[in-house]
Design a protein around this motif. Sequence first.
Motif, PDB file in Angstrom:
ATOM      1  N   ALA A 172       0.830  -1.210   0.000  1.00  0.00           N
ATOM      2  CA  ALA A 172       0.000   0.000   0.000  1.00  0.00           C
ATOM      3  C   ALA A 172       0.862   1.256   0.000  1.00  0.00           C
ATOM      4  O   ALA A 172       0.531   2.248  -0.668  1.00  0.00           O
ATOM      5  N   LYS A 173       1.974   1.220   0.724  1.00  0.00           N
ATOM      6  CA  LYS A 173       2.863   2.374   0.777  1.00  0.00           C
ATOM      7  C   LYS A 173       3.439   2.683  -0.595  1.00  0.00           C
ATOM      8  O   LYS A 173       3.442   3.845  -1.035  1.00  0.00           O
ATOM      9  N   GLN A 174       3.919   1.637  -1.283  1.00  0.00           N
ATOM     10  CA  GLN A 174       4.510   1.864  -2.604  1.00  0.00           C
ATOM     11  C   GLN A 174       3.443   2.269  -3.605  1.00  0.00           C
ATOM     12  O   GLN A 174       3.693   3.104  -4.488  1.00  0.00           O
ATOM     13  N   ALA A 175       2.230   1.690  -3.494  1.00  0.00           N
ATOM     14  CA  ALA A 175       1.147   2.082  -4.390  1.00  0.00           C
ATOM     15  C   ALA A 175       0.748   3.542  -4.167  1.00  0.00           C
ATOM     16  O   ALA A 175       0.510   4.283  -5.132  1.00  0.00           O
ATOM     17  N   PHE A 176       0.703   3.964  -2.896  1.00  0.00           N
ATOM     18  CA  PHE A 176       0.373   5.365  -2.594  1.00  0.00           C
ATOM     19  C   PHE A 176       1.448   6.301  -3.148  1.00  0.00           C
ATOM     20  O   PHE A 176       1.128   7.349  -3.729  1.00  0.00           O
ATOM     21  N   GLN A 177       2.719   5.918  -2.985  1.00  0.00           N
ATOM     22  CA  GLN A 177       3.798   6.749  -3.522  1.00  0.00           C
ATOM     23  C   GLN A 177       3.718   6.829  -5.037  1.00  0.00           C
ATOM     24  O   GLN A 177       3.963   7.897  -5.619  1.00  0.00           O
ATOM     25  N   TYR A 178       3.375   5.724  -5.691  1.00  0.00           N
ATOM     26  CA  TYR A 178       3.264   5.726  -7.149  1.00  0.00           C
ATOM     27  C   TYR A 178       2.121   6.634  -7.601  1.00  0.00           C
ATOM     28  O   TYR A 178       2.278   7.407  -8.552  1.00  0.00           O
ATOM     29  N   ILE A 179       0.978   6.538  -6.898  1.00  0.00           N
ATOM     30  CA  ILE A 179      -0.176   7.384  -7.260  1.00  0.00           C
ATOM     31  C   ILE A 179       0.146   8.850  -7.062  1.00  0.00           C
ATOM     32  O   ILE A 179      -0.164   9.700  -7.917  1.00  0.00           O
ATOM     33  N   MET A 180       0.788   9.189  -5.946  1.00  0.00           N
ATOM     34  CA  MET A 180       1.139  10.586  -5.687  1.00  0.00           C
ATOM     35  C   MET A 180       2.162  11.086  -6.699  1.00  0.00           C
ATOM     36  O   MET A 180       2.110  12.253  -7.120  1.00  0.00           O
ATOM     37  N   GLU A 181       3.079  10.213  -7.115  1.00  0.00           N
ATOM     38  CA  GLU A 181       4.080  10.611  -8.109  1.00  0.00           C
ATOM     39  C   GLU A 181       3.417  10.895  -9.456  1.00  0.00           C
ATOM     40  O   GLU A 181       3.721  11.895 -10.122  1.00  0.00           O
ATOM     41  N   ARG A 182       2.481   9.995  -9.845  1.00  0.00           N
ATOM     42  CA  ARG A 182       1.777  10.228 -11.096  1.00  0.00           C
ATOM     43  C   ARG A 182       0.917  11.474 -11.023  1.00  0.00           C
ATOM     44  O   ARG A 182       0.818  12.246 -11.995  1.00  0.00           O
ATOM     45  N   LYS A 183       0.307  11.725  -9.873  1.00  0.00           N
ATOM     46  CA  LYS A 183      -0.505  12.920  -9.705  1.00  0.00           C
ATOM     47  C   LYS A 183       0.353  14.176  -9.805  1.00  0.00           C
ATOM     48  O   LYS A 183      -0.033  15.174 -10.430  1.00  0.00           O
ATOM     49  N   ARG A 184       1.550  14.118  -9.188  1.00  0.00           N
ATOM     50  CA  ARG A 184       2.444  15.280  -9.247  1.00  0.00           C
ATOM     51  C   ARG A 184       2.901  15.531 -10.680  1.00  0.00           C
ATOM     52  O   ARG A 184       2.967  16.691 -11.116  1.00  0.00           O
ATOM     53  N   HIS A 185       3.221  14.456 -11.404  1.00  0.00           N
ATOM     54  CA  HIS A 185       3.617  14.625 -12.808  1.00  0.00           C
ATOM     55  C   HIS A 185       2.481  15.232 -13.629  1.00  0.00           C
ATOM     56  O   HIS A 185       2.713  16.108 -14.484  1.00  0.00           O
ATOM     57  N   TRP A 186       1.257  14.790 -13.372  1.00  0.00           N
ATOM     58  CA  TRP A 186       0.116  15.311 -14.125  1.00  0.00           C
ATOM     59  C   TRP A 186      -0.109  16.788 -13.809  1.00  0.00           C
ATOM     60  O   TRP A 186      -0.381  17.586 -14.699  1.00  0.00           O
ATOM     61  N   GLU A 187       0.037  17.165 -12.529  1.00  0.00           N
ATOM     62  CA  GLU A 187      -0.130  18.566 -12.156  1.00  0.00           C
ATOM     63  C   GLU A 187       0.949  19.444 -12.783  1.00  0.00           C
ATOM     64  O   GLU A 187       0.672  20.554 -13.265  1.00  0.00           O
ATOM     65  N   ILE A 188       2.194  18.967 -12.790  1.00  0.00           N
ATOM     66  CA  ILE A 188       3.275  19.742 -13.416  1.00  0.00           C
ATOM     67  C   ILE A 188       3.029  19.892 -14.911  1.00  0.00           C
ATOM     68  O   ILE A 188       3.196  20.991 -15.487  1.00  0.00           O
ATOM     69  N   LYS A 189       2.608  18.805 -15.552  1.00  0.00           N
ATOM     70  CA  LYS A 189       2.347  18.871 -16.984  1.00  0.00           C
ATOM     71  C   LYS A 189       1.225  19.858 -17.281  1.00  0.00           C
ATOM     72  O   LYS A 189       1.302  20.650 -18.237  1.00  0.00           O
TER      73      LYS A 189
END
Length: 343
Positions: free
Chosen positions: A240-257
């Motif tokens: 769950a920790k790694q999945a949460f980090q992956y989701i937050m990373e993808r969300k951050r990339h989407w926000e930056i884009k």
Amino acid sequence: MVPWGGVTCCLSAAALYLLGRSSGKDAEVLKSVTRVNQLKDLAQLLEAANKVLPFVVTISGRVSSDTPINCEYSGLRGVIVEETAEQHFLKHNDAGSWIQDSALMLSMCKEVPWYLDDGSARVYVVGARGAAGLVLTVGSEVFEESGRSLVRGTLDYLQGLKMLGVKRIERVLPTGTPLTVVGEAIKDDIGTVRIQRPLKGPFYVSHKTIDQLIANLGKWARWYKYASVGFAAFGFYLIAKQAFQYIMERKRHWEIKKRVLDAAAKRTTSDTEGSNGKAEFGVNGTRKDGQMPDICVICLEQEYNSVFVPCGHMCCCVTCSSHLTSCPLCRSRITQVVKTYRH
């Protein structure tokens, strides 16, 4: 990226759960086996249950044999004797030091026909070495120092060896030892009663009583259950920790884009209005159409003018690049930042 730590913990939890379930089933099976208080009653029980196969029972008695083995070193008389001999030596490793090691020279086992006797009758035990719970007593443990000749010792030393001696261990099941046996009881054509491993079911030869065996299996079943729950909880936490980090990373990339594209659209509009309809080209000779804006992805104010080595990405200005240790695009470690200039 696969969370291998979490997956490993979950697989370990599954293995522990299966072990606990197996121990629990064995405990329940032991509770259901027929208990024979006196060995003389076993023959009558076999005649009454001759149609029920296999007939699994638990019996107790003392180890006896008509032809016991006289142990060479311990002087004990036993029915199962295991002898091992280990050569102990020092060997020269690559680091230049001597380390102790050993090698098995001899391993042999002797067994004679034996039976349990409680004063009322005798029951032969077959295949006890393959039963669970059998522990042989260490009858003798002798260390014989090496007495090699000077020539042989010199040759071993040149090969990087120093012989220390031979350790001989004698393990034995002595006569007179009280045992509990759980297995299939059968009666042959001449009336001899034997107990052996059943095709399906438990087979135990142990110094513990049947009640102690059941309690011990139940204890291990509980420990395996608790351990499996702990490993499963920790494994799910890691996943769950790694999945949460992956989701937050993808969300951050989407926000930056999204921020970059919005800023690029605004800048393209202002540049178009200020140039009176003239097309503006970027540093690579491509027209600025809002898809590839040449502004820093960090501050969104300055134009990017820094190339990251070794990945080769160019997405940040010099000021923001000085605060980075990894590339914002590929996460590769930055070893060098090269500033670029427009012509």
